[in-house]
Write a protein that holds these residues in place. Structure first.
Motif, PDB file in Angstrom:
ATOM      1  N   VAL A 349       1.096  -0.992   0.008  1.00 32.90           N
ATOM      2  CA  VAL A 349       0.078  -0.383   0.247  1.00 32.90           C
ATOM      3  C   VAL A 349       0.910   1.297   0.166  1.00 32.90           C
ATOM      4  CG1 VAL A 349      -1.943   2.139   1.491  1.00 32.90           C
ATOM      5  CG2 VAL A 349      -1.838  -1.121   0.745  1.00 32.90           C
ATOM      6  N   GLY A 350       0.516   2.043  -0.504  1.00 29.80           N
ATOM      7  CA  GLY A 350       1.289   3.068  -0.716  1.00 29.80           C
ATOM      8  C   GLY A 350       2.439   3.104  -2.164  1.00 29.80           C
ATOM      9  N   ALA A 351       2.518   2.103  -2.242  1.00 34.52           N
ATOM     10  CA  ALA A 351       3.556   2.418  -3.592  1.00 34.52           C
ATOM     11  C   ALA A 351       3.424   2.567  -4.780  1.00 34.52           C
ATOM     12  CB  ALA A 351       4.609   0.998  -3.941  1.00 34.52           C
ATOM     13  N   GLN A 352       4.473   3.664  -5.548  1.00 38.07           N
ATOM     14  CA  GLN A 352       3.850   3.492  -7.218  1.00 38.07           C
ATOM     15  C   GLN A 352       4.599   2.781  -8.146  1.00 38.07           C
ATOM     16  OE1 GLN A 352       2.204   6.540  -8.421  1.00 38.07           O
ATOM     17  NE2 GLN A 352       1.827   7.859  -6.503  1.00 38.07           N
ATOM     18  N   ILE A 353       4.072   2.168  -8.836  1.00 43.34           N
ATOM     19  CA  ILE A 353       4.296   0.742  -9.690  1.00 43.34           C
ATOM     20  C   ILE A 353       3.790   1.817 -11.006  1.00 43.34           C
ATOM     21  CG2 ILE A 353       3.837  -0.660  -7.556  1.00 43.34           C
ATOM     22  CD1 ILE A 353       1.239  -1.808  -8.693  1.00 43.34           C
ATOM     23  N   GLU A 354       4.446   0.512 -12.254  1.00 53.72           N
ATOM     24  CA  GLU A 354       3.952   0.358 -13.436  1.00 53.72           C
ATOM     25  C   GLU A 354       3.264  -0.080 -13.418  1.00 53.72           C
ATOM     26  OE1 GLU A 354       5.737   2.743 -16.988  1.00 53.72           O
ATOM     27  OE2 GLU A 354       6.922  -0.101 -16.893  1.00 53.72           O
ATOM     28  N   VAL A 355       2.057  -1.042 -13.948  1.00 48.07           N
ATOM     29  CA  VAL A 355       2.029  -2.184 -14.667  1.00 48.07           C
ATOM     30  C   VAL A 355       0.728  -2.034 -16.495  1.00 48.07           C
ATOM     31  CG1 VAL A 355       1.380  -2.564 -12.146  1.00 48.07           C
ATOM     32  CG2 VAL A 355      -0.739  -1.328 -12.980  1.00 48.07           C
ATOM     33  N   SER A 356       0.767  -2.866 -16.281  1.00 48.11           N
ATOM     34  CA  SER A 356      -0.296  -3.214 -18.028  1.00 48.11           C
ATOM     35  C   SER A 356      -1.801  -3.854 -17.276  1.00 48.11           C
ATOM     36  CB  SER A 356       0.393  -4.218 -18.999  1.00 48.11           C
ATOM     37  OG  SER A 356       1.516  -3.896 -19.134  1.00 48.11           O
ATOM     38  N   LEU A 357      -2.347  -2.551 -17.635  1.00 45.44           N
ATOM     39  CA  LEU A 357      -3.646  -3.158 -17.006  1.00 45.44           C
ATOM     40  C   LEU A 357      -5.059  -3.981 -18.491  1.00 45.44           C
ATOM     41  CD1 LEU A 357      -5.314  -0.824 -14.523  1.00 45.44           C
ATOM     42  CD2 LEU A 357      -4.692  -2.731 -14.099  1.00 45.44           C
ATOM     43  N   GLY A 358      -5.385  -4.345 -18.130  1.00 38.28           N
ATOM     44  CA  GLY A 358      -6.648  -5.692 -19.101  1.00 38.28           C
ATOM     45  C   GLY A 358      -5.674  -6.481 -20.411  1.00 38.28           C
ATOM     46  N   GLY A 359      -6.602  -7.068 -21.013  1.00 37.48           N
ATOM     47  CA  GLY A 359      -6.050  -7.964 -22.358  1.00 37.48           C
ATOM     48  C   GLY A 359      -5.052  -8.721 -21.087  1.00 37.48           C
ATOM     49  N   ALA A 360      -5.455  -9.505 -20.063  1.00 37.73           N
ATOM     50  CA  ALA A 360      -4.882 -10.194 -19.371  1.00 37.73           C
ATOM     51  C   ALA A 360      -5.175 -11.663 -19.602  1.00 37.73           C
ATOM     52  CB  ALA A 360      -4.984 -10.493 -17.971  1.00 37.73           C
ATOM     53  N   MET A 361      -6.676 -11.911 -20.089  1.00 35.40           N
ATOM     54  CA  MET A 361      -7.592 -13.198 -20.693  1.00 35.40           C
ATOM     55  C   MET A 361      -7.735 -13.356 -21.785  1.00 35.40           C
ATOM     56  SD  MET A 361      -8.866 -14.159 -16.681  1.00 35.40           S
ATOM     57  CE  MET A 361      -9.088 -11.887 -16.830  1.00 35.40           C
ATOM     58  N   ASP A 362      -8.074 -12.324 -22.094  1.00 43.73           N
ATOM     59  CA  ASP A 362      -8.503 -12.011 -24.045  1.00 43.73           C
ATOM     60  C   ASP A 362      -8.176 -11.209 -25.322  1.00 43.73           C
ATOM     61  OD1 ASP A 362      -9.956 -12.758 -26.190  1.00 43.73           O
ATOM     62  OD2 ASP A 362     -12.285 -11.923 -24.550  1.00 43.73           O
ATOM     63  N   PRO A 363      -6.162 -10.712 -24.890  1.00 41.97           N
ATOM     64  CA  PRO A 363      -5.472 -10.677 -25.858  1.00 41.97           C
ATOM     65  C   PRO A 363      -5.911 -10.520 -27.318  1.00 41.97           C
ATOM     66  CG  PRO A 363      -4.450 -12.115 -25.197  1.00 41.97           C
ATOM     67  CD  PRO A 363      -6.099 -12.833 -24.559  1.00 41.97           C
ATOM     68  N   PHE A 366      -8.698  -7.508 -26.809  1.00 46.59           N
ATOM     69  CA  PHE A 366      -7.795  -5.981 -25.395  1.00 46.59           C
ATOM     70  C   PHE A 366      -6.353  -6.037 -26.157  1.00 46.59           C
ATOM     71  CE2 PHE A 366     -11.523  -7.792 -23.555  1.00 46.59           C
ATOM     72  CZ  PHE A 366     -13.276  -7.428 -23.935  1.00 46.59           C
ATOM     73  N   VAL A 367      -5.871  -5.048 -25.718  1.00 42.88           N
ATOM     74  CA  VAL A 367      -4.488  -4.837 -25.970  1.00 42.88           C
ATOM     75  C   VAL A 367      -4.200  -4.273 -24.563  1.00 42.88           C
ATOM     76  CG1 VAL A 367      -2.334  -3.627 -26.662  1.00 42.88           C
ATOM     77  CG2 VAL A 367      -4.421  -4.277 -28.203  1.00 42.88           C
ATOM     78  N   PRO A 368      -3.377  -5.115 -23.520  1.00 39.78           N
ATOM     79  CA  PRO A 368      -2.883  -3.932 -22.194  1.00 39.78           C
ATOM     80  C   PRO A 368      -2.853  -2.745 -22.091  1.00 39.78           C
ATOM     81  CG  PRO A 368      -2.205  -6.453 -22.787  1.00 39.78           C
ATOM     82  CD  PRO A 368      -2.279  -5.885 -23.515  1.00 39.78           C
ATOM     83  N   MET A 369      -2.808  -2.342 -21.428  1.00 37.97           N
ATOM     84  CA  MET A 369      -2.341  -0.574 -21.556  1.00 37.97           C
ATOM     85  C   MET A 369      -1.620   0.101 -20.122  1.00 37.97           C
ATOM     86  SD  MET A 369      -6.302   0.980 -20.304  1.00 37.97           S
ATOM     87  CE  MET A 369      -5.222   2.442 -19.590  1.00 37.97           C
ATOM     88  N   LYS A 370      -0.742   0.460 -20.259  1.00 39.73           N
ATOM     89  CA  LYS A 370       0.254   0.624 -19.318  1.00 39.73           C
ATOM     90  C   LYS A 370      -0.097   2.197 -18.630  1.00 39.73           C
ATOM     91  CE  LYS A 370       4.429  -1.546 -19.948  1.00 39.73           C
ATOM     92  NZ  LYS A 370       4.943  -2.838 -19.217  1.00 39.73           N
ATOM     93  N   VAL A 371       0.339   1.388 -17.115  1.00 41.59           N
ATOM     94  CA  VAL A 371      -0.390   2.836 -16.221  1.00 41.59           C
ATOM     95  C   VAL A 371       0.726   3.034 -15.057  1.00 41.59           C
ATOM     96  CG1 VAL A 371      -2.862   2.558 -16.811  1.00 41.59           C
ATOM     97  CG2 VAL A 371      -1.995   1.070 -15.026  1.00 41.59           C
ATOM     98  N   GLN A 372       0.906   4.031 -14.502  1.00 42.19           N
ATOM     99  CA  GLN A 372       1.948   4.101 -13.510  1.00 42.19           C
ATOM    100  C   GLN A 372       0.806   5.305 -12.211  1.00 42.19           C
ATOM    101  OE1 GLN A 372       4.737   4.888 -12.888  1.00 42.19           O
ATOM    102  NE2 GLN A 372       5.642   4.519 -14.643  1.00 42.19           N
ATOM    103  N   ALA A 373       0.683   3.565 -11.593  1.00 43.93           N
ATOM    104  CA  ALA A 373      -0.738   4.027 -10.304  1.00 43.93           C
ATOM    105  C   ALA A 373      -0.435   3.277  -9.021  1.00 43.93           C
ATOM    106  CB  ALA A 373      -1.663   3.145 -10.528  1.00 43.93           C
ATOM    107  N   ARG A 374      -1.020   4.475  -7.977  1.00 41.56           N
ATOM    108  CA  ARG A 374      -1.055   4.265  -7.080  1.00 41.56           C
ATOM    109  C   ARG A 374      -1.733   3.345  -5.648  1.00 41.56           C
ATOM    110  NH1 ARG A 374      -2.718   6.083  -2.132  1.00 41.56           N
ATOM    111  NH2 ARG A 374      -4.440   7.267  -3.170  1.00 41.56           N
ATOM    112  N   VAL A 375      -0.867   2.348  -5.083  1.00 40.47           N
ATOM    113  CA  VAL A 375      -1.078   1.256  -4.637  1.00 40.47           C
ATOM    114  C   VAL A 375      -2.041   1.773  -3.222  1.00 40.47           C
ATOM    115  CG1 VAL A 375      -1.808  -0.752  -3.385  1.00 40.47           C
ATOM    116  CG2 VAL A 375       0.153  -0.635  -5.033  1.00 40.47           C
ATOM    117  N   ALA A 401      -4.989   4.209  -8.083  1.00 35.78           N
ATOM    118  CA  ALA A 401      -5.458   5.271  -8.537  1.00 35.78           C
ATOM    119  C   ALA A 401      -4.342   6.090  -9.015  1.00 35.78           C
ATOM    120  CB  ALA A 401      -5.778   5.594  -7.023  1.00 35.78           C
ATOM    121  N   PHE A 402      -4.724   5.987 -10.362  1.00 33.13           N
ATOM    122  CA  PHE A 402      -3.762   6.669 -11.371  1.00 33.13           C
ATOM    123  C   PHE A 402      -5.136   7.573 -11.796  1.00 33.13           C
ATOM    124  CE2 PHE A 402      -5.528   3.187 -13.439  1.00 33.13           C
ATOM    125  CZ  PHE A 402      -5.824   3.669 -14.918  1.00 33.13           C
ATOM    126  N   ASP A 403      -4.002   9.322 -11.835  1.00 34.50           N
ATOM    127  CA  ASP A 403      -4.511  10.412 -12.119  1.00 34.50           C
ATOM    128  C   ASP A 403      -6.034  10.572 -11.417  1.00 34.50           C
ATOM    129  OD1 ASP A 403      -2.768  10.828 -13.901  1.00 34.50           O
ATOM    130  OD2 ASP A 403      -3.749   9.782 -15.319  1.00 34.50           O
TER     131      ASP A 403
END
Length: 501
Positions: A349-363, A366-375, A401-403
């Motif tokens: 909790v509280g960390a800033q991470i870069e992850v891909s969201l979406g397309g994990a099972m139905d690529p 859906f194309v994964p999107m990169k986001v910089q997010a706070r946990v 949370a991002f933007d």
């Protein structure tokens, strides 16, 4: 007086044939023997049946086996075989001195190598029980009632509401019908009238839609005694199996002509409404443009990725479009992405991470999107459905949370037709300006009662209401809207068990 013994069995799953990820045995919550009593007092079909059986001092309940899974992709061959064999072993062990059997089913299952699992279950139960024992089943109105199923049973009770709230009521109606059969009061005849139509959309909301008006006739037939049971099954358009259709089901007390007449009448009233019973979708860009101009909160319904209908839950289409459009108000959404959830749990909790969201099972969709997010929050993904009070097990879950976006990221697909996963992760949808809901419909008070507008978004997915784009290959043809049908004349088929005629 010797107690009459009633065996209870349950098997519930709904699948989308267009979900590329197969489900397995591990998707099911299994209750064995007296564990079924956990459903006492709950708004489930078994809970409703228990309330009737246990109120009768002449009845002894014999709980055998219950397996429930959230909607998902086609059940794997190994998962189906294990589930079926466990269930039949429990039935076999519980059959001694049994007087009747109640089976709670969904009706829209599908397995690799067995496209009519409910028909297979009922066939095997009938073979074990013999012809003399009465068997009554309950079904979701989104189920696919097959001829194979009908030939094994003496009575059927079908949900009357959508969104569904009458789970327990349906189980109670099935239980009363079974008790009537045991008391020798009924000689049921089942009339089935097939309608070659796949339907979707707001007109299926039984509180307000034209489908609800027809269901009102079914309820009237039950109340005035014309039918022991009556229902209109609209199937699940995403379960691509040979007998997928809409259909009228009337169970009468030996009145063949009455059952036939009412089934054909309701089918003839349903048919011209099929055009209205289609999804009315809104272009995503248009929805975003309109949402900017509205003062109150809005809901974006992503029915194409509805986990409660069998989709993967990993669509990021709406998130991507909102980001690209620069939509600046507070957005709340959910997505299934096990890798992103795991990364958040590793970071804390509280960390800033870069992850891909979406397309994990139905690529493919859906194309994964990169986001910089706070946990923002981490949880075990445990929740409880608002209406049914059954557990949801989404696995390790994170709030990112991002933007201006807040996204609940789950490891496993669970039903999202209410607010349970939002609430369980400390989020109140009313605190946001735009809420994404991955379900075709929810109960009115959950969202529609307080949002200014609910946009039914036109997006790709395994449960898109634009059924012509899905690619059916197994269902009956011709069928509307996949085909143009000029002439349709209702013709009901009649069924009765040899010992009930």
């Amino acid at each position: 007086m010797k107690a009459r013994r009633i065996l209870i069995v349950e098997c519930m799953q709904e699948i989308s044939s267009f979900n590329p990820v197969q489900s397995g045995y591990e998707n099911f919550d299994v209750e064995r023997g007296e564990e079924l009593y956990r459903q006492r007092g709950r708004n489930t079909a078994v809970g409703g049946a228990l309330s009737i059986f246990e109120a009768d001092p002449t009845i002894q309940v014999v709980p055998a086996y219950a397996a429930r899974a959230g909607s998902a992709g086609l059940l794997s061959a190994t998962g189906w075989t294990r589930l079926r064999d466990e269930m039949m072993a429990a039935v076999r062990d519980g059959l001694q001195d049994i007087d009747g059997i109640y089976v709670s089913l969904h009706g829209a299952m599908g397995a690799d190598g067995e496209l009519d699992p409910e028909g297979e279950i009922l066939t095997r139960v009938r073979e074990l029980a013999g012809d003399a024992l009465p068997i009554v089943i309950s079904l979701d109105l989104h189920g696919i009632l097959t001829e194979r199923m009908i030939r094994q049973v003496d009575g059927i009770a079908i949900y009357h509401t959508y969104p569904h709230v009458d789970f327990a009521d349906t189980g109670a109606r099935a239980a009363r019908l079974l008790l009537d059969l045991l008391n020798g009061k009924r000689k049921p005849v089942i009339a089935r009238c097939i309608i070659p139509a796949l339907v979707r959309g707001d007109e299926l909301i039984t509180r307000t839609g034209c489908y609800g008006d027809l269901i009102g006739e079914c309820r009237r037939l039950e109340r005035d005694g014309t039918a022991l049971s009556a229902g209109i099954m609209i199937g699940n358009p995403f379960t691509d199996v040979p007998e997928l259709c809409s259909q009228i089901v009337i169970v009468s007390d030996g009145e063949e002509e009455s059952a036939r007449r009412e089934a054909e009448r309701l089918a003839s009233e349903f048919w011209p409404l099929r055009h209205r019973m289609q999804g009315k979708l809104v272009d995503l860009d248009r929805a975003i443009a309109q949402a900017r101009t509205l003062n109150g909160p809005v809901c974006f319904t992503d029915a194409a990725d509805a986990t409660s209908s069998g989709a993967t839950g990993d669509s990021n289409i709406i998130l991507e479009a909102l980001l690209a459009a620069g939509y600046g108000r507070r957005v709340l959404a959910q997505i299934v992405d096990p890798e992103a959830a795991a990364a958040a749990h590793r970071a804390g909790v509280g960390a800033q991470i870069e992850v891909s969201l979406g397309g994990a099972m139905d690529p493919r969709r859906f194309v994964p999107m990169k986001v910089q997010a706070r946990v923002q929050l981490l949880s075990d993904g445990e929740a409880r459905l608002e209406t049914m009070k059954l557990g949801l097990h989404a696995g390790p879950t994170a709030v990112l949370a991002f933007d201006n976006f807040t996204v609940v990221v789950m490891s496993r697909s669970v039903s999202l037709f209410d607010r349970a996963m939002y609430y369980a992760n400390g989020l109140n949808p009313k605190a946001f300006d735009l809420v994404v809901v991955k379900s075709p419909h929810t109960e009115y008070h959950m969202f529609d009662a307080w949002v200014e507008k609910n946009f039914n978004i036109d997006a790709p997915g395994a449960t898109s209401a634009d059924v012509k784009k899905l690619g059916h290959t197994k269902c009956m043809r011709p069928i509307y809207p996949l085909d143009d049908i000029v002439d349709y004349k209702p013709a009901a088929s009649l069924f009765s068990r040899p010992d009930a005629s």
